[in-house]
Design a protein around this motif. Structure first.
Motif, PDB file in Angstrom:
ATOM      1  N   ALA A  45       0.831  -1.204   0.000  1.00  0.00           N
ATOM      2  CA  ALA A  45       0.000   0.000   0.000  1.00  0.00           C
ATOM      3  C   ALA A  45       0.866   1.254   0.000  1.00  0.00           C
ATOM      4  O   ALA A  45       0.586   2.220  -0.725  1.00  0.00           O
ATOM      5  CB  ALA A  45      -0.927  -0.006   1.207  1.00  0.00           C
ATOM      6  N   GLY A  46       1.923   1.260   0.791  1.00  0.00           N
ATOM      7  CA  GLY A  46       2.835   2.403   0.810  1.00  0.00           C
ATOM      8  C   GLY A  46       3.533   2.600  -0.520  1.00  0.00           C
ATOM      9  O   GLY A  46       3.704   3.729  -0.983  1.00  0.00           O
ATOM     10  N   GLY A  53       1.828   9.187  -6.048  1.00  0.00           N
ATOM     11  CA  GLY A  53       2.277  10.541  -5.716  1.00  0.00           C
ATOM     12  C   GLY A  53       3.367  11.036  -6.653  1.00  0.00           C
ATOM     13  O   GLY A  53       3.339  12.192  -7.096  1.00  0.00           O
ATOM     14  N   ILE A  54       4.330  10.185  -6.969  1.00  0.00           N
ATOM     15  CA  ILE A  54       5.388  10.568  -7.903  1.00  0.00           C
ATOM     16  C   ILE A  54       4.813  10.818  -9.290  1.00  0.00           C
ATOM     17  O   ILE A  54       5.179  11.784  -9.966  1.00  0.00           O
ATOM     18  CB  ILE A  54       6.481   9.472  -7.953  1.00  0.00           C
ATOM     19  CG1 ILE A  54       7.249   9.429  -6.647  1.00  0.00           C
ATOM     20  CG2 ILE A  54       7.426   9.686  -9.119  1.00  0.00           C
ATOM     21  CD1 ILE A  54       8.065  10.665  -6.359  1.00  0.00           C
ATOM     22  N   GLY A  55       3.883   9.970  -9.718  1.00  0.00           N
ATOM     23  CA  GLY A  55       3.245  10.170 -11.025  1.00  0.00           C
ATOM     24  C   GLY A  55       2.483  11.484 -11.091  1.00  0.00           C
ATOM     25  O   GLY A  55       2.563  12.213 -12.088  1.00  0.00           O
ATOM     26  N   LEU A  56       1.747  11.807 -10.035  1.00  0.00           N
ATOM     27  CA  LEU A  56       1.007  13.073 -10.008  1.00  0.00           C
ATOM     28  C   LEU A  56       1.954  14.274  -9.980  1.00  0.00           C
ATOM     29  O   LEU A  56       1.657  15.311 -10.589  1.00  0.00           O
ATOM     30  CB  LEU A  56       0.062  13.109  -8.811  1.00  0.00           C
ATOM     31  CG  LEU A  56      -1.136  12.172  -8.891  1.00  0.00           C
ATOM     32  CD1 LEU A  56      -1.921  12.211  -7.583  1.00  0.00           C
ATOM     33  CD2 LEU A  56      -2.023  12.524 -10.063  1.00  0.00           C
TER      34      LEU A  56
END
Length: 86
Positions: A45-46, A53-56
């Motif tokens: 999950a982490g 988050g990195i993709g966004l």
């Protein structure tokens, strides 16, 4: 946070299983193995949250760079973002 906690739990259970392999009775080794297998989800999950988050962050930087005026960009990036040769 979830990635760190999940990784710590997962690696500590594996280390405990590998470190005490000669002194554990089979029931304790099986219990550690089951715990290690069942508690892998916090790490997954982490990792998923971190990857999303990195993709966004990458997408938001690209959107910002495409929407910024050419005067706000560094000299070499105007041509490369518009698809033209420099």
């Amino acid at each position: 946070m979830l990635l760190g906690v999940g990784g710590a739990i997962f690696s500590s259970l594996d280390w405990a299983l590998a470190d005490a392999r000669n002194s554990l009775d089979p029931a304790a080794a099986q219990a550690l193995n089951v715990l290690s297998n069942d508690l892998f989800w916090p790490f997954q999950a982490g990792l998923a949250v971190f990857s999303i988050g990195i993709g966004l962050a990458i997408v938001s930087i690209l959107v910002f760079l495409r929407s910024a005026s050419p005067l706000d960009r560094p000299a070499g990036e105007s041509a490369s973002l518009s698809g033209q040769e420099a």
